[in-house]
Motif scaffolding. Sequence first.
Motif, PDB file in Angstrom:
ATOM      1  N   MET A   1       9.575   3.885  -8.360  1.00 25.62           N
ATOM      2  CA  MET A   1      10.614   3.439  -7.574  1.00 25.62           C
ATOM      3  C   MET A   1      10.381   1.830  -7.014  1.00 25.62           C
ATOM      4  SD  MET A   1      11.042   2.704  -3.948  1.00 25.62           S
ATOM      5  CE  MET A   1       9.907   3.897  -3.278  1.00 25.62           C
ATOM      6  N   VAL A   2       9.014   1.820  -6.542  1.00 25.52           N
ATOM      7  CA  VAL A   2       8.618   0.496  -6.106  1.00 25.52           C
ATOM      8  C   VAL A   2       8.475  -0.516  -7.305  1.00 25.52           C
ATOM      9  CG1 VAL A   2       6.328  -0.645  -5.462  1.00 25.52           C
ATOM     10  CG2 VAL A   2       6.893   1.535  -4.536  1.00 25.52           C
ATOM     11  N   ARG A   3       8.261  -0.336  -8.382  1.00 29.11           N
ATOM     12  CA  ARG A   3       8.330  -1.286  -9.453  1.00 29.11           C
ATOM     13  C   ARG A   3       9.634  -1.666  -9.806  1.00 29.11           C
ATOM     14  NH1 ARG A   3       4.230  -0.944 -13.674  1.00 29.11           N
ATOM     15  NH2 ARG A   3       2.254   0.571 -12.952  1.00 29.11           N
ATOM     16  N   GLU A   4      10.598  -0.500  -9.815  1.00 26.90           N
ATOM     17  CA  GLU A   4      12.187  -0.767 -10.039  1.00 26.90           C
ATOM     18  C   GLU A   4      12.659  -1.912  -8.867  1.00 26.90           C
ATOM     19  OE1 GLU A   4      16.251   1.388  -9.568  1.00 26.90           O
ATOM     20  OE2 GLU A   4      14.384   2.533  -9.968  1.00 26.90           O
ATOM     21  N   VAL A   5      12.239  -1.566  -7.554  1.00 31.51           N
ATOM     22  CA  VAL A   5      12.773  -2.500  -6.437  1.00 31.51           C
ATOM     23  C   VAL A   5      12.130  -3.827  -6.594  1.00 31.51           C
ATOM     24  CG1 VAL A   5      12.780  -2.786  -4.001  1.00 31.51           C
ATOM     25  CG2 VAL A   5      13.246  -0.714  -4.763  1.00 31.51           C
ATOM     26  N   LEU A   6      10.993  -3.939  -6.852  1.00 33.30           N
ATOM     27  CA  LEU A   6      10.155  -5.296  -7.147  1.00 33.30           C
ATOM     28  C   LEU A   6      10.832  -6.175  -8.274  1.00 33.30           C
ATOM     29  CD1 LEU A   6       6.540  -4.559  -6.540  1.00 33.30           C
ATOM     30  CD2 LEU A   6       7.769  -5.915  -5.082  1.00 33.30           C
TER      31      LEU A   6
ATOM     32  N   ASP B   1       0.856  -1.393  -0.167  1.00 34.06           N
ATOM     33  CA  ASP B   1      -0.170   0.159  -0.034  1.00 34.06           C
ATOM     34  C   ASP B   1       0.879   1.285  -0.029  1.00 34.06           C
ATOM     35  OD1 ASP B   1      -2.049   1.659   0.185  1.00 34.06           O
ATOM     36  OD2 ASP B   1      -2.218   1.505   2.251  1.00 34.06           O
ATOM     37  N   ILE B   2       0.892   1.877  -1.176  1.00 35.53           N
ATOM     38  CA  ILE B   2       2.033   3.164  -1.315  1.00 35.53           C
ATOM     39  C   ILE B   2       1.146   4.291  -1.104  1.00 35.53           C
ATOM     40  CG2 ILE B   2       3.712   4.488  -2.693  1.00 35.53           C
ATOM     41  CD1 ILE B   2       3.341   1.750  -4.660  1.00 35.53           C
ATOM     42  N   GLY B   3       1.360   4.968   0.185  1.00 40.09           N
ATOM     43  CA  GLY B   3       0.890   6.138   0.722  1.00 40.09           C
ATOM     44  C   GLY B   3       1.576   7.322   0.226  1.00 40.09           C
ATOM     45  N   ASN B   4       1.290   8.524   0.719  1.00 41.46           N
ATOM     46  CA  ASN B   4       1.943   9.772   0.267  1.00 41.46           C
ATOM     47  C   ASN B   4       3.136   9.718   1.357  1.00 41.46           C
ATOM     48  OD1 ASN B   4       0.240  10.815  -1.727  1.00 41.46           O
ATOM     49  ND2 ASN B   4      -1.254  11.419  -0.129  1.00 41.46           N
ATOM     50  N   TYR B   5       3.023   9.522   2.529  1.00 37.42           N
ATOM     51  CA  TYR B   5       4.032   9.465   3.542  1.00 37.42           C
ATOM     52  C   TYR B   5       4.414   8.050   3.890  1.00 37.42           C
ATOM     53  CZ  TYR B   5       2.120  14.323   3.499  1.00 37.42           C
ATOM     54  OH  TYR B   5       1.495  15.430   3.196  1.00 37.42           O
ATOM     55  N   ARG B   6       3.897   7.108   3.804  1.00 37.80           N
ATOM     56  CA  ARG B   6       4.288   5.628   4.430  1.00 37.80           C
ATOM     57  C   ARG B   6       3.944   4.647   3.227  1.00 37.80           C
ATOM     58  NH1 ARG B   6       1.521   3.936   9.645  1.00 37.80           N
ATOM     59  NH2 ARG B   6      -0.177   4.299   8.471  1.00 37.80           N
ATOM     60  N   LEU B   7       4.859   3.807   3.253  1.00 35.81           N
ATOM     61  CA  LEU B   7       4.749   2.709   2.383  1.00 35.81           C
ATOM     62  C   LEU B   7       4.390   1.347   3.232  1.00 35.81           C
ATOM     63  CD1 LEU B   7       6.618   1.444  -0.850  1.00 35.81           C
ATOM     64  CD2 LEU B   7       5.860  -0.138   0.678  1.00 35.81           C
ATOM     65  N   LYS B   8       3.245   0.609   3.148  1.00 39.04           N
ATOM     66  CA  LYS B   8       3.093  -0.463   4.160  1.00 39.04           C
ATOM     67  C   LYS B   8       2.973  -1.862   3.132  1.00 39.04           C
ATOM     68  CE  LYS B   8      -0.870   1.463   5.473  1.00 39.04           C
ATOM     69  NZ  LYS B   8      -2.187   1.699   5.961  1.00 39.04           N
ATOM     70  N   GLY B   9       3.483  -2.719   3.903  1.00 37.20           N
ATOM     71  CA  GLY B   9       3.577  -4.064   3.212  1.00 37.20           C
ATOM     72  C   GLY B   9       3.128  -5.374   4.222  1.00 37.20           C
TER      73      GLY B   9
ATOM     74  N   VAL C   1      15.967   2.804  -0.613  1.00 43.50           N
ATOM     75  CA  VAL C   1      16.787   2.079   0.588  1.00 43.50           C
ATOM     76  C   VAL C   1      15.768   1.043   1.518  1.00 43.50           C
ATOM     77  CG1 VAL C   1      18.490   2.171   2.020  1.00 43.50           C
ATOM     78  CG2 VAL C   1      18.623   3.550  -0.244  1.00 43.50           C
ATOM     79  N   GLN C   2      14.978   1.977   1.891  1.00 38.38           N
ATOM     80  CA  GLN C   2      14.111   1.121   3.061  1.00 38.38           C
ATOM     81  C   GLN C   2      13.111   0.067   2.540  1.00 38.38           C
ATOM     82  OE1 GLN C   2      13.861   2.159   6.012  1.00 38.38           O
ATOM     83  NE2 GLN C   2      15.124   3.935   6.091  1.00 38.38           N
ATOM     84  N   LEU C   3      12.756   0.218   1.298  1.00 40.51           N
ATOM     85  CA  LEU C   3      11.990  -0.884   0.532  1.00 40.51           C
ATOM     86  C   LEU C   3      12.754  -2.082   0.628  1.00 40.51           C
ATOM     87  CD1 LEU C   3       9.140  -2.029  -0.206  1.00 40.51           C
ATOM     88  CD2 LEU C   3       9.614  -0.931  -2.519  1.00 40.51           C
ATOM     89  N   GLU C   4      14.047  -1.801  -0.364  1.00 38.08           N
ATOM     90  CA  GLU C   4      15.024  -2.664  -0.614  1.00 38.08           C
ATOM     91  C   GLU C   4      15.250  -3.671   0.600  1.00 38.08           C
ATOM     92  OE1 GLU C   4      17.469  -0.899  -4.303  1.00 38.08           O
ATOM     93  OE2 GLU C   4      18.165  -0.459  -2.156  1.00 38.08           O
ATOM     94  N   LYS C   5      15.575  -2.911   1.836  1.00 36.67           N
ATOM     95  CA  LYS C   5      15.928  -3.512   3.160  1.00 36.67           C
ATOM     96  C   LYS C   5      14.787  -4.551   3.704  1.00 36.67           C
ATOM     97  CE  LYS C   5      17.433  -2.535   7.955  1.00 36.67           C
ATOM     98  NZ  LYS C   5      17.861  -1.665   8.747  1.00 36.67           N
ATOM     99  N   ALA C   6      13.425  -3.878   3.356  1.00 36.31           N
ATOM    100  CA  ALA C   6      12.182  -4.856   4.143  1.00 36.31           C
ATOM    101  C   ALA C   6      11.945  -6.001   3.043  1.00 36.31           C
ATOM    102  CB  ALA C   6      10.995  -3.616   3.931  1.00 36.31           C
ATOM    103  N   LEU C   7      12.478  -5.876   1.926  1.00 44.93           N
ATOM    104  CA  LEU C   7      12.050  -7.219   0.834  1.00 44.93           C
ATOM    105  C   LEU C   7      13.186  -7.988   0.728  1.00 44.93           C
ATOM    106  CD1 LEU C   7      10.180  -5.340  -2.063  1.00 44.93           C
ATOM    107  CD2 LEU C   7       9.143  -6.674   0.006  1.00 44.93           C
ATOM    108  N   GLU C   8      14.394  -7.708   1.244  1.00 46.45           N
ATOM    109  CA  GLU C   8      15.793  -8.569   1.332  1.00 46.45           C
ATOM    110  C   GLU C   8      15.506  -9.785   1.487  1.00 46.45           C
ATOM    111  OE1 GLU C   8      20.511  -7.984   2.262  1.00 46.45           O
ATOM    112  OE2 GLU C   8      19.050  -6.527   3.237  1.00 46.45           O
TER     113      GLU C   8
END
Length: 251
Positions: free
Chosen positions: A59-64, A6-14, A33-40
């Motif tokens: 950015m989210v598409r790229e990391v995934l 869930d990509i919000g304006n200030y937070r990304l939740k998964g 960087v934060q998303l990469e760490k969460a999905l590593e």
Amino acid sequence: MDLVLDIGNYRLKGAFFDGDQVVESFVTPPEKVQLEKALEGKRADQVLISSVNSEAEPMVREVLAAQGFSFQMLDFSTLKVGLDVEQPEAVGHDRIANVYGALFHFPQNDCIVVDLGTAVTFDYASCDGRYLGGAIYPGIDIGAKALAENIEKLPQVDIAKPPLAVAKTTITHIQSGLYWGLLGAIERITFEMRNISSSPSDVKVIATGGLLSKMDPEEFAKDLSDFVDLIDTRLTLIGIHEIMKEKNKDA
């Protein structure tokens, strides 16, 4: 294993799901960087993304893609839930997901979802899968900011429950008004909303949202307990997962 984002304006939740069970969840800023760490090191058979932040989506598409996840963006126009309002296209995606999450918890009951964010949203879902409408109320942070910016002698205060409702200092006066005023609004608005049901006592109220993590969880839950049946900070993610399941059935 399923993953919903869930990509919000200030937070990304998964959240990662095994069946209907949340096995892991995370909240980060919408940053690479934060998303990469969460999905590593994680894996998922399918990924569904809900977004209200178009700037963060690439950015989210790229990391995934870099981590080997195949994914889909959620198309809210194809959902089965009925939007019984005058402007269905204006209903926020998070509010629709919350309807799905509420009916996951209470499939036999009408539900009211109270989402305690920057604004406090109230959403009524019928047990037959229709969104009947809701209300929007200023969030407690907005109230604190408005007082500090518009009244010269009032300071900006931290959001907290004051020691006493009848407060003794300017800061605790403001905290008392904000805290108990919010609880009073939740109690009254949900009371009025229940009355559209032929069985008001059967309507379930669910609280979610970012404010729940800012307050003392145990104390806040206790104060909400007289008029809230369930607190679930992951309700939106559960709702997105319910939408994933609905789409899988139709595939």
